[in-house]
Design a protein around this motif. Structure first.
Motif, PDB file in Angstrom:
ATOM      1  N   HIS A 152       0.823  -1.220   0.000  1.00  0.00           N
ATOM      2  CA  HIS A 152       0.000   0.000   0.000  1.00  0.00           C
ATOM      3  C   HIS A 152       0.862   1.277   0.000  1.00  0.00           C
ATOM      4  O   HIS A 152       1.986   1.241  -0.438  1.00  0.00           O
ATOM      5  CB  HIS A 152      -0.990  -0.036   1.172  1.00  0.00           C
ATOM      6  CG  HIS A 152      -1.679  -1.377   1.253  1.00  0.00           C
ATOM      7  ND1 HIS A 152      -2.786  -1.681   0.502  1.00  0.00           N
ATOM      8  CD2 HIS A 152      -1.359  -2.514   1.940  1.00  0.00           C
ATOM      9  CE1 HIS A 152      -3.144  -2.952   0.759  1.00  0.00           C
ATOM     10  NE2 HIS A 152      -2.282  -3.469   1.610  1.00  0.00           N
ATOM     11  N   GLU A 167      -2.464   0.289   7.815  1.00  0.00           N
ATOM     12  CA  GLU A 167      -1.557  -0.771   7.358  1.00  0.00           C
ATOM     13  C   GLU A 167      -0.319  -0.190   6.675  1.00  0.00           C
ATOM     14  O   GLU A 167       0.803  -0.632   6.908  1.00  0.00           O
ATOM     15  CB  GLU A 167      -2.304  -1.713   6.405  1.00  0.00           C
ATOM     16  CG  GLU A 167      -1.459  -2.861   5.893  1.00  0.00           C
ATOM     17  CD  GLU A 167      -2.203  -3.758   4.898  1.00  0.00           C
ATOM     18  OE1 GLU A 167      -3.422  -3.549   4.707  1.00  0.00           O
ATOM     19  OE2 GLU A 167      -1.561  -4.645   4.311  1.00  0.00           O
ATOM     20  N   HIS A 221       2.470  -7.138   4.719  1.00  0.00           N
ATOM     21  CA  HIS A 221       1.108  -6.603   4.859  1.00  0.00           C
ATOM     22  C   HIS A 221       0.589  -6.870   6.270  1.00  0.00           C
ATOM     23  O   HIS A 221       1.163  -7.646   7.022  1.00  0.00           O
ATOM     24  CB  HIS A 221       0.167  -7.280   3.852  1.00  0.00           C
ATOM     25  CG  HIS A 221       0.432  -6.848   2.449  1.00  0.00           C
ATOM     26  ND1 HIS A 221      -0.373  -5.972   1.764  1.00  0.00           N
ATOM     27  CD2 HIS A 221       1.452  -7.168   1.600  1.00  0.00           C
ATOM     28  CE1 HIS A 221       0.122  -5.765   0.562  1.00  0.00           C
ATOM     29  NE2 HIS A 221       1.243  -6.485   0.428  1.00  0.00           N
ATOM     30  N   ALA A 222      -0.516  -6.191   6.593  1.00  0.00           N
ATOM     31  CA  ALA A 222      -1.242  -6.511   7.829  1.00  0.00           C
ATOM     32  C   ALA A 222      -2.670  -6.815   7.415  1.00  0.00           C
ATOM     33  O   ALA A 222      -3.240  -6.140   6.552  1.00  0.00           O
ATOM     34  CB  ALA A 222      -1.169  -5.348   8.795  1.00  0.00           C
ATOM     35  N   ARG A 252      -8.808  -8.675  -1.434  1.00  0.00           N
ATOM     36  CA  ARG A 252      -8.633  -7.369  -0.784  1.00  0.00           C
ATOM     37  C   ARG A 252      -7.286  -6.758  -1.192  1.00  0.00           C
ATOM     38  O   ARG A 252      -7.206  -5.590  -1.551  1.00  0.00           O
ATOM     39  CB  ARG A 252      -8.713  -7.536   0.738  1.00  0.00           C
ATOM     40  CG  ARG A 252      -8.676  -6.233   1.512  1.00  0.00           C
ATOM     41  CD  ARG A 252      -8.946  -6.450   2.997  1.00  0.00           C
ATOM     42  NE  ARG A 252      -8.028  -7.396   3.612  1.00  0.00           N
ATOM     43  CZ  ARG A 252      -6.760  -7.112   3.907  1.00  0.00           C
ATOM     44  NH1 ARG A 252      -6.270  -5.922   3.634  1.00  0.00           N
ATOM     45  NH2 ARG A 252      -5.981  -8.014   4.450  1.00  0.00           N
ATOM     46  N   GLU A 253      -6.235  -7.573  -1.155  1.00  0.00           N
ATOM     47  CA  GLU A 253      -4.904  -7.041  -1.475  1.00  0.00           C
ATOM     48  C   GLU A 253      -4.751  -6.737  -2.967  1.00  0.00           C
ATOM     49  O   GLU A 253      -3.924  -5.924  -3.346  1.00  0.00           O
ATOM     50  CB  GLU A 253      -3.800  -8.010  -1.022  1.00  0.00           C
ATOM     51  CG  GLU A 253      -3.781  -8.335   0.471  1.00  0.00           C
ATOM     52  CD  GLU A 253      -3.300  -7.178   1.355  1.00  0.00           C
ATOM     53  OE1 GLU A 253      -3.220  -6.042   0.874  1.00  0.00           O
ATOM     54  OE2 GLU A 253      -3.025  -7.441   2.540  1.00  0.00           O
TER      55      GLU A 253
HETATM   56 ZN   LIG Z   1      -2.213  -5.231   2.526  1.00  0.00          ZN
END
Ligand SMILES: [Zn+2]
Length: 373
Positions: A152, A167, A221-222, A252-253
């Protein structure tokens, strides 16, 4: 005086001759014919699928395969053909992308290909015995490039915790700590895809690693889940989704705010082509296992770790060009306990320590006496 070097030379020549028909040379590099076959297979799959052609990473993968042959066997008769095909694919890519850099790259490759003479190898006259470029091989062995990708950034905050933690900030902090730790290792070179709060497309991240011919790629990532109680560490490799949660995480990612949403089906198609490279998959799993174990051991010393295991999912960012790659979801921002811990610099340092130990162990592991691709 000169007898011993002559005997040695004869033995070396004999060795090259005898391994000419094997899949790998003595230093572990696949034979030029094997590399050509891999590149051509990639090329055929790309030309046969309009879906694959929509993804920049599909083009890069094939271009990279031809480039590998040229760089490992610059004197092999196949090198000129490979370079020419690399140039043509780059030109086709430039027509689609409209990217000025692609146009320039294609021009340079064509110029190189025109000036490349089909010459016999410098040491032996037999074409099939041309050896890999020693300089390239030893250079690639002395430097081990790790690309760390903090997910991100900029307009894309990623997951946001209930307490407001984003995140993009957490993973950048962990990535910088990780870089500082890995930098102190003599053999490792570390590059971050981003070093500040800037937006980067998923394509730019894979291109970053591919252009630098990284040895491995770790995306940090988180996680987030609609189930507040979901908690712990997930370590991903590219593949068909292990379960519904893994699939949701990849979806989502793969979605970036304000950008064209990637069709997961497209990613899956490209992935299936990519997974034909079983060596890479094997190395990615080995990397995932080493990093995960290190995480549980290191972070687990001071904090409870819920290990959700190694999973597979079609992450676009793992669809890069031939290097072992994992995506680590270091915690769940949607879990209040995980979020509270992520706020602690000591916890983030502990995660960085764990990732660094895992990567270092992997980089030193015997599995890396491996192909150059
Ligand atoms: Zn992520």
């Amino acid at each position: 005086m000169t007898r011993r070097p002559f005997v040695l030379y004869s033995l070396v020549s004999l060795l090259w001759l005898s391994i000419g028909h094997l899949d790998r040379d003595a230093m572990g590099a696949p034979a030029a014919t094997v590399l050509m076959e891999r590149a051509s297979t990639c090329d055929r799959q790309l030309l046969a699928s309009t879906t694959l052609q929509r993804l920049r990473s599909s083009w890069q993968r094939c271009i990279q395969r031809y480039a590998t042959l040229v760089s490992v066997y610059p004197h092999h008769p196949l090198a000129k053909t490979a370079l020419q095909r690399q140039a043509e694919l780059t030109k086709d890519l430039s027509r689609r992308s409209g990217n000025r850099r692609d146009v320039e790259d294609a021009e340079k490759l064509f110029a190189r290909s025109r000036s490349m003479a089909v010459t016999p190898p410098p040491v032996t006259a037999a074409a099939d015995t041309s050896s890999p470029e020693t300089v390239t091989s030893s250079a690639s062995r002395s430097r081990f490039l790790v690309v760390v990708d903090p997910g991100h950034g900029g307009k894309d905050p990623g997951a946001i915790g209930i307490g407001g933690l984003q995140e993009k900030d957490i993973v950048l902090d962990v990535a910088k700590r990780l870089q500082a730790l890995l930098k102190s290792q003599r053999r490792l070179v570390v590059s971050l895809t981003r070093t500040d709060d800037q937006f980067l497309s998923l394509e730019a991240r894979t291109a970053f690693a591919a252009e630098r011919r990284a040895d491995l790629f770790v995306s940090i990532h988180a996680n987030a889940s609609p189930r507040r109680e979901a908690q712990g560490l997930e370590t991903y490799v590219l593949g068909r989704s292990s379960d519904a949660d893994a699939h949701a995480t990849a979806e989502r990612e793969n979605t970036v705010p304000g950008e064209r949403t990637l069709d997961t089906q497209v990613v899956i198609q490209a992935m299936l082509a990519d997974l034909s490279d079983t060596t890479r998959e094997e190395h990615s799993l080995e990397l995932a296992q080493t990093v995960k174990e290190s995480f549980v051991r290191t972070v687990g010393k001071r904090y409870p770790v819920v290990d959700l295991g190694i999973k597979r999912a079609p992450f676009y960012v793992l669809l890069n060009t031939g290097m072992p790659s994992i995506l680590s979801e270091i915690a769940f921002l949607s879990n209040p306990e995980d979020e509270k811990r992520l706020k602690l610099p000591s916890y983030r340092q502990s995660i960085a320590n764990a990732l660094a130990a895992g990567i270092t162990k992997y980089a030193a592991s015997p599995i890396l006496a491996r192909s150059t691709e």
